[in-house]
Design a protein around this motif. Structure first.
Motif, PDB file in Angstrom:
ATOM      1  N   GLY A  97       0.777  -1.229   0.000  1.00 41.92           N
ATOM      2  CA  GLY A  97       0.000   0.000   0.000  1.00 41.92           C
ATOM      3  C   GLY A  97       0.810   1.281   0.000  1.00 41.92           C
ATOM      4  O   GLY A  97       0.233   2.372   0.029  1.00 41.92           O
ATOM      5  N   LYS A  98       2.144   1.166  -0.071  1.00 42.07           N
ATOM      6  CA  LYS A  98       2.990   2.362  -0.071  1.00 42.07           C
ATOM      7  C   LYS A  98       4.046   2.261  -1.159  1.00 42.07           C
ATOM      8  O   LYS A  98       4.173   1.235  -1.822  1.00 42.07           O
ATOM      9  CB  LYS A  98       3.595   2.597   1.308  1.00 42.07           C
ATOM     10  CG  LYS A  98       2.516   2.923   2.355  1.00 42.07           C
ATOM     11  CD  LYS A  98       3.074   3.488   3.633  1.00 42.07           C
ATOM     12  CE  LYS A  98       1.923   3.907   4.558  1.00 42.07           C
ATOM     13  NZ  LYS A  98       2.435   4.468   5.833  1.00 42.07           N
ATOM     14  N   CYS A  99       4.813   3.333  -1.346  1.00 47.96           N
ATOM     15  CA  CYS A  99       5.695   3.447  -2.505  1.00 47.96           C
ATOM     16  C   CYS A  99       7.177   3.464  -2.135  1.00 47.96           C
ATOM     17  O   CYS A  99       7.558   3.925  -1.044  1.00 47.96           O
ATOM     18  CB  CYS A  99       5.366   4.724  -3.281  1.00 47.96           C
ATOM     19  SG  CYS A  99       3.832   4.612  -4.246  1.00 47.96           S
ATOM     20  N   LEU A 100       8.007   2.973  -3.064  1.00 48.95           N
ATOM     21  CA  LEU A 100       9.462   3.060  -2.936  1.00 48.95           C
ATOM     22  C   LEU A 100       9.874   4.516  -3.111  1.00 48.95           C
ATOM     23  O   LEU A 100       9.573   5.140  -4.123  1.00 48.95           O
ATOM     24  CB  LEU A 100      10.121   2.184  -4.005  1.00 48.95           C
ATOM     25  CG  LEU A 100      11.645   2.193  -4.045  1.00 48.95           C
ATOM     26  CD1 LEU A 100      12.223   1.591  -2.770  1.00 48.95           C
ATOM     27  CD2 LEU A 100      12.141   1.427  -5.272  1.00 48.95           C
ATOM     28  N   ASP A 101      10.590   5.046  -2.129  1.00 50.90           N
ATOM     29  CA  ASP A 101      10.828   6.486  -2.007  1.00 50.90           C
ATOM     30  C   ASP A 101      12.298   6.751  -1.696  1.00 50.90           C
ATOM     31  O   ASP A 101      12.917   6.036  -0.892  1.00 50.90           O
ATOM     32  CB  ASP A 101       9.934   7.005  -0.866  1.00 50.90           C
ATOM     33  CG  ASP A 101      10.082   8.475  -0.563  1.00 50.90           C
ATOM     34  OD1 ASP A 101       9.237   9.255  -1.031  1.00 50.90           O
ATOM     35  OD2 ASP A 101      11.009   8.844   0.190  1.00 50.90           O
ATOM     36  N   VAL A 102      12.858   7.767  -2.341  1.00 54.63           N
ATOM     37  CA  VAL A 102      14.212   8.206  -1.997  1.00 54.63           C
ATOM     38  C   VAL A 102      14.111   9.115  -0.778  1.00 54.63           C
ATOM     39  O   VAL A 102      13.421  10.134  -0.803  1.00 54.63           O
ATOM     40  CB  VAL A 102      14.873   8.964  -3.160  1.00 54.63           C
ATOM     41  CG1 VAL A 102      16.290   9.392  -2.773  1.00 54.63           C
ATOM     42  CG2 VAL A 102      14.902   8.100  -4.420  1.00 54.63           C
ATOM     43  N   SER A 103      14.774   8.751   0.282  1.00 55.59           N
ATOM     44  CA  SER A 103      14.637   9.446   1.556  1.00 55.59           C
ATOM     45  C   SER A 103      14.893  10.947   1.420  1.00 55.59           C
ATOM     46  O   SER A 103      15.907  11.374   0.868  1.00 55.59           O
ATOM     47  CB  SER A 103      15.617   8.860   2.573  1.00 55.59           C
ATOM     48  OG  SER A 103      15.492   9.507   3.823  1.00 55.59           O
ATOM     49  N   GLY A 104      13.937  11.736   1.908  1.00 52.96           N
ATOM     50  CA  GLY A 104      14.079  13.184   1.906  1.00 52.96           C
ATOM     51  C   GLY A 104      14.113  13.801   0.524  1.00 52.96           C
ATOM     52  O   GLY A 104      14.479  14.963   0.384  1.00 52.96           O
ATOM     53  N   GLY A 105      13.745  13.035  -0.502  1.00 52.81           N
ATOM     54  CA  GLY A 105      13.846  13.558  -1.859  1.00 52.81           C
ATOM     55  C   GLY A 105      15.280  13.796  -2.277  1.00 52.81           C
ATOM     56  O   GLY A 105      15.556  14.596  -3.176  1.00 52.81           O
ATOM     57  N   GLY A 106      16.223  13.092  -1.644  1.00 51.29           N
ATOM     58  CA  GLY A 106      17.637  13.311  -1.904  1.00 51.29           C
ATOM     59  C   GLY A 106      18.042  12.961  -3.314  1.00 51.29           C
ATOM     60  O   GLY A 106      17.422  12.128  -3.976  1.00 51.29           O
ATOM     61  N   THR A 107      19.120  13.577  -3.771  1.00 49.57           N
ATOM     62  CA  THR A 107      19.650  13.311  -5.110  1.00 49.57           C
ATOM     63  C   THR A 107      21.115  12.898  -5.073  1.00 49.57           C
ATOM     64  O   THR A 107      21.711  12.634  -6.127  1.00 49.57           O
ATOM     65  CB  THR A 107      19.502  14.558  -5.999  1.00 49.57           C
ATOM     66  OG1 THR A 107      20.195  15.650  -5.406  1.00 49.57           O
ATOM     67  CG2 THR A 107      18.033  14.927  -6.190  1.00 49.57           C
ATOM     68  N   ALA A 108      21.712  12.818  -3.904  1.00 43.90           N
ATOM     69  CA  ALA A 108      23.139  12.520  -3.785  1.00 43.90           C
ATOM     70  C   ALA A 108      23.392  11.019  -3.694  1.00 43.90           C
ATOM     71  O   ALA A 108      22.543  10.251  -3.243  1.00 43.90           O
ATOM     72  CB  ALA A 108      23.711  13.199  -2.544  1.00 43.90           C
ATOM     73  N   ASP A 109      24.583  10.594  -4.138  1.00 46.83           N
ATOM     74  CA  ASP A 109      25.018   9.223  -3.921  1.00 46.83           C
ATOM     75  C   ASP A 109      24.842   8.840  -2.448  1.00 46.83           C
ATOM     76  O   ASP A 109      24.995   9.679  -1.546  1.00 46.83           O
ATOM     77  CB  ASP A 109      26.497   9.067  -4.286  1.00 46.83           C
ATOM     78  CG  ASP A 109      26.711   8.972  -5.785  1.00 46.83           C
ATOM     79  OD1 ASP A 109      25.732   8.746  -6.525  1.00 46.83           O
ATOM     80  OD2 ASP A 109      27.877   9.128  -6.223  1.00 46.83           O
ATOM     81  N   TYR A 110      24.537   7.585  -2.214  1.00 49.70           N
ATOM     82  CA  TYR A 110      24.397   6.982  -0.883  1.00 49.70           C
ATOM     83  C   TYR A 110      23.075   7.338  -0.188  1.00 49.70           C
ATOM     84  O   TYR A 110      22.863   6.937   0.957  1.00 49.70           O
ATOM     85  CB  TYR A 110      25.565   7.356   0.053  1.00 49.70           C
ATOM     86  CG  TYR A 110      26.936   7.084  -0.506  1.00 49.70           C
ATOM     87  CD1 TYR A 110      27.416   5.774  -0.615  1.00 49.70           C
ATOM     88  CD2 TYR A 110      27.753   8.126  -0.923  1.00 49.70           C
ATOM     89  CE1 TYR A 110      28.674   5.523  -1.128  1.00 49.70           C
ATOM     90  CE2 TYR A 110      29.018   7.879  -1.446  1.00 49.70           C
ATOM     91  CZ  TYR A 110      29.473   6.568  -1.545  1.00 49.70           C
ATOM     92  OH  TYR A 110      30.716   6.323  -2.060  1.00 49.70           O
ATOM     93  N   THR A 111      22.188   8.104  -0.827  1.00 44.33           N
ATOM     94  CA  THR A 111      20.897   8.396  -0.200  1.00 44.33           C
ATOM     95  C   THR A 111      20.078   7.116  -0.132  1.00 44.33           C
ATOM     96  O   THR A 111      19.877   6.433  -1.139  1.00 44.33           O
ATOM     97  CB  THR A 111      20.109   9.457  -0.989  1.00 44.33           C
ATOM     98  OG1 THR A 111      20.910  10.629  -1.126  1.00 44.33           O
ATOM     99  CG2 THR A 111      18.811   9.809  -0.286  1.00 44.33           C
ATOM    100  N   LYS A 112      19.607   6.767   1.053  1.00 46.31           N
ATOM    101  CA  LYS A 112      18.876   5.521   1.253  1.00 46.31           C
ATOM    102  C   LYS A 112      17.468   5.609   0.663  1.00 46.31           C
ATOM    103  O   LYS A 112      16.909   6.692   0.483  1.00 46.31           O
ATOM    104  CB  LYS A 112      18.778   5.194   2.743  1.00 46.31           C
ATOM    105  CG  LYS A 112      20.106   5.037   3.453  1.00 46.31           C
ATOM    106  CD  LYS A 112      20.937   3.898   2.861  1.00 46.31           C
ATOM    107  CE  LYS A 112      22.234   3.683   3.648  1.00 46.31           C
ATOM    108  NZ  LYS A 112      23.079   2.627   3.003  1.00 46.31           N
TER     109      LYS A 112
END
Length: 449
Positions: free
Chosen positions: A373-388
């Motif tokens: 029921g939820k989506c795969l998300d880049v934490s904090g809308g980050g764009t840098a390498d290593y962002t979980k």
């Protein structure tokens, strides 16, 4: 909680960071396990392509060239627009048409990553979809282009004065003053041509976009099978006539879908037992709370309508559900402990066929990846390498968009980076991240149903 998701842009890097990235890529090239292409069964859905070395710039360009979500147009009357359900959408005509940001098309778009153009407008008739402007907006079919692939339509109720007659009878029987009348003769006459009008709408959509899949979503069931209730103050004769309108409207929609080659989404049947007098209503009563619209869908109704539309998309092949296998043998994209809380880690884990590893996605078009029921998300809308990456409530943002890229990769277009298994780890519970695209096994992801 993730904040606003910034747009991807060109970023300068320090020499040290660039060197570290190059070292990491070379290390991967040495340590990533060799793996032949799996021979998948015919039923397997795959985004795999031949693995070739790519640069981050190439991956970004490929992502930009790849559609990011289905092009989706929503058309219809108030039962599609959602008047009274907060909040109102932003954008042209949204306020005049009382379009809710929580109508069924908006929910579907958020959960699939579709590119929604919502042209629905309260009070619309079939003429407003085809030729007649409304509320300062052009005919709704104008929103359909050759790129449109999904169209939902809820229309016809205003042609036969369904809600208008319900409101008039509620006023009359509820002791109101200056109540409108109901011209049953005119309504009955219009039913003779309604299916043809609905067919014309579907045909006009197919003319504008021959590749579009059209879904005719019929109207919610408003009245119980027998009797009524305090807040639906209609006489027996009025109830019988309104039930006949509902039945004939559903029949006309089904006929049009069959003749014109559309998919019927039978919301009338699905909402049976969730009428205005039920314990679990999907529509308001004839005496709704302030700000709500008489006999119109509520939040529960729109949520369930969205579920029904998504099921139809799955049946039509516009959505699929599959496990996402890693290039690291035997490992899959997994939700930690099957958690559903925002922020739950999305990780590498041994493939096990559980719901925590079943992801719904849009083949070829990309968009959201959704599980539990939820989506795969880049934490904090980050764009840098290593962002979980993590699980998060579906919101349609760039942090939740993923497209197939070179070498079986999954690219987040906002960052231009790929979904990545840190250091080509083989350990269960390794939280995934985004990283410069490099075609290693750590960035190979295959959808297997």
């Amino acid at each position: 909680m993730p904040g606003p998701h910034p747009s991807a842009g060109t970023r300068s890097r320090s020499l040290a960071r660039a060197a570290a990235a190059r070292i990491r890529v070379r290390a991967r090239a040495r340590t990533a396990p060799r793996r032949g292409r799996l021979a998948l069964c015919a039923a397997a859905a795959t985004l795999a392509v031949a693995a070739v070395p790519v640069t981050a710039a190439q991956a970004t360009a490929a992502a930009a060239a790849t559609p990011s979500g289905l092009d989706y147009v929503a058309m219809g009357s108030s039962f599609a627009a959602g008047p009274g359900i907060p909040p109102t959408q932003s954008g042209s005509g949204a306020s005049a048409c009382a379009r809710s940001a929580n109508n069924y098309s908006s929910i579907v778009a958020r959960e699939t990553g579709a590119n929604l153009t919502d042209a629905s407008c309260s009070g619309a008739t079939t003429a407003n979809l085809l030729t007649v402007s409304q509320a300062g907006q052009p005919p709704q079919v104008n929103a359909v282009t050759s790129a449109t692939r999904t169209v939902t339509i809820t229309i016809g109720g205003n042609d036969v004065n369904y809600l208008g007659s319900l409101d008039a009878y509620t006023c009359q029987s509820g002791g109101g003053t200056n109540c409108a009348g109901v011209d049953r003769g005119a309504i009955d006459q219009t039913f003779g041509v309604l299916a043809g009008r609905l067919e014309n709408v579907v045909n006009a959509v197919h003319s504008a976009s021959p590749q579009a899949h059209v879904y005719l979503v019929n109207y919610f069931t408003i009245l119980p099978d027998s009797g009524a209730c305090t807040d639906v103050p209609l006489t027996a004769d009025q109830l019988a006539y309104e039930r006949s309108i509902a039945s004939r409207l559903a029949d006309a929609t089904a006929t049009a879908a069959s003749v014109a080659g559309a998919t019927l989404v039978d919301l009338a049947a699905a909402s049976h037992g969730h009428d205005a007098c039920s314990a679990d209503p999907w529509v308001e009563t004839g005496r709704p709370p302030a700000g709500r619209s008489q006999y119109h869908p509520n939040e529960a109704g729109m949520r369930n309508a969205a579920n029904l539309v998504e099921s139809a998309l799955v049946s039509a092949g516009q959505l699929r559900t599959a496990a996402v296998h890693s290039g690291i043998a035997g490992k899959c994209v997994d939700i930690n402990n099957s958690g559903t809380a925002d922020g739950t880690a999305v990780q590498l884990y041994g493939c096990n066929g559980t719901a925590a590893q079943k992801w719904t996605y849009t083949p070829t078009a990309g968009g959201a990846l959704r599980a539990l029921g939820k989506c795969l998300d880049v934490s904090g809308g980050g764009t840098a390498d290593y962002t979980k990456v993590q699980l998060w409530s579906c919101n349609g943002s760039g942090a939740q968009r993923w497209v197939p890229g070179p070498g079986s990769s999954l690219v987040n277009p906002q960052s231009g980076r790929c979904l990545d298994d840190p250091n080509s780890s083989t350990a269960d519970r390794t939280q995934l991240q985004i990283f410069d695209c490099n075609s290693t096994a750590a960035q190979q992801w295959t959808f297997v149903s």
